[in-house]
Design a protein around this motif. Structure first.
Motif, short mmCIF file in Angstrom:
data_model
loop_
_atom_site.label_atom_id
_atom_site.label_comp_id
_atom_site.label_asym_id
_atom_site.label_seq_id
_atom_site.Cartn_x
_atom_site.Cartn_y
_atom_site.Cartn_z
N LYS A 64 0.76 -1.35 0.13
CA LYS A 64 -0.07 0.03 -0.15
C LYS A 64 0.70 1.37 0.11
O LYS A 64 0.51 2.18 -0.80
CB LYS A 64 -0.92 0.14 1.23
N ASP A 65 1.85 1.41 0.81
CA ASP A 65 2.62 2.43 0.84
C ASP A 65 3.44 2.84 -0.41
O ASP A 65 3.43 3.99 -0.82
CB ASP A 65 3.85 2.61 2.30
N ILE A 68 0.90 4.24 -2.98
CA ILE A 68 0.60 5.46 -3.03
C ILE A 68 1.85 6.46 -3.35
O ILE A 68 1.44 7.24 -4.18
CB ILE A 68 0.24 5.85 -1.53
N VAL A 82 -3.39 11.80 2.45
CA VAL A 82 -2.99 10.82 2.75
C VAL A 82 -3.28 10.28 4.14
O VAL A 82 -2.69 11.16 4.85
CB VAL A 82 -1.76 9.83 2.28
N SER A 84 -3.42 7.32 7.23
CA SER A 84 -3.10 5.92 7.77
C SER A 84 -3.71 5.92 8.93
O SER A 84 -3.18 6.41 9.98
CB SER A 84 -1.59 5.54 7.64
N ASN A 115 -5.18 4.80 3.63
CA ASN A 115 -4.16 3.67 3.77
C ASN A 115 -4.73 2.87 5.04
O ASN A 115 -4.56 3.26 6.08
CB ASN A 115 -2.78 4.33 4.03
#
Length: 284
Positions: A64-65, A68, A82, A84, A115
């Motif tokens: 995911k990171d 992005i 963003v 998380s 995220n």
């Protein structure tokens, strides 16, 4: 590129979806796509009618990171937000389970990326139902109260939440990064074998890995119950990171094009004076 096959439009079985696809020149193609995304985001920002919410879910190490970072690196920094979501804070636990997510929604003109998302509330808490007790919910006294009916009711509320957002101008796209258990093992071993990656490793990853089948069941259930026309889920093969990034970017671009964003035009009285304004600037 057939993007429709990744969308959840009817009842699915996760095992029917591939975890690995490899698209040649995916890194090169991603560069082209993300520039187009950047152009459309600029127009969306100028128009000021819509926002975009990208929801990313996946098992640990699903990428995911880095996704992005690679997909949105060409978008104006002021155009992407963003968030998380970690373990709820004491303050967040004093509110309903969607409260903290509502606060993080993107304003009109911007792309918001979650995220891990509000779906953790019907995923992690379903695998670890004891976490729910921290919410101090009326009527929830024991684990027996946390049954399928409880979680399906939460999913219904999430559907209502997203329906409200969609009607208010938020374009919602949700992505499940479908990682294989073998590839997760390889990525966890990489974190252990490379000293510069050691910091990413957590013993908790191994504990959660033992619950793989339970997570897959919960993911399949939420995908089937919460993929809607105005907030669809896409199952993205995640074993090959460059391909996963390109597929998400292509799906995002395809959906952005539907809205035909346009910059606002200047009032006619301003347009009529443009030459005068130019002259004033050139004479100073």
């Amino acid at each position: 590129m057939d993007l429709e096959k990744y969308e959840v439009t009817s009842a699915i079985n996760i095992k029917d979806f591939s975890t690995k696809e490899v698209i040649e020149d995916s890194k090169k193609e991603l560069k082209k796509v993300r520039k187009k995304i950047s152009t459309l985001q600029d127009r969306m920002y100028a128009e000021g009618k819509y926002s975009i919410l990208i929801c990313l879910q996946g098992m640990d190490t699903s990428g995911k990171d880095s996704l992005i970072r690679e997909v949105f690196k060409d978008v104006n920094a002021r155009g992407v937000e963003v968030h998380s979501f970690k373990v709820p804070t004491e303050l967040e636990l004093k509110h309903d389970f969607l409260w903290r997510h509502y606060l993080a929604l993107p304003s009109k003109g911007k792309i918001g990326v979650f995220n891990r998302t509000h779906y953790e509330n019907v995923l992690v808490t379903r695998v670890h139902p004891e976490y729910i007790f921290g919410e101090n919910i009326p009527g929830v006294r024991s684990l027996s109260d946390l049954n399928d009916e409880f979680y399906h009711d939460r999913m219904d509320r999430i559907n209502n939440f997203e329906n409200h957002l969609a009607k208010s101008g938020t374009i919602i796209l949700k992505f499940f990064l479908n990682l294989s258990k073998d590839e997760q093992k390889n990525r966890l071993l990489r974190r252990l074998n490379l000293p510069e990656k050691n910091w990413k490793f957590s013993t908790g990853d191994l504990k959660e890995r033992k619950l793989w089948d339970k997570y897959q069941y919960c993911y399949e259930d939420l995908l089937n119950r919460t993929s809607k026309q105005n907030a669809p889920w896409f199952v993205i093969p995640a074993d090959d990171k460059p391909t996963a990034r390109l597929l998400l970017a292509e799906i995002l671009l395809k959906n952005l094009k539907k809205y035909n964003f346009k910059e606002p035009t200047l009032p006619l009285k301003i347009v009529d004076q443009i030459d005068d304004f130019k002259a004033q600037l050139n004479n100073k």
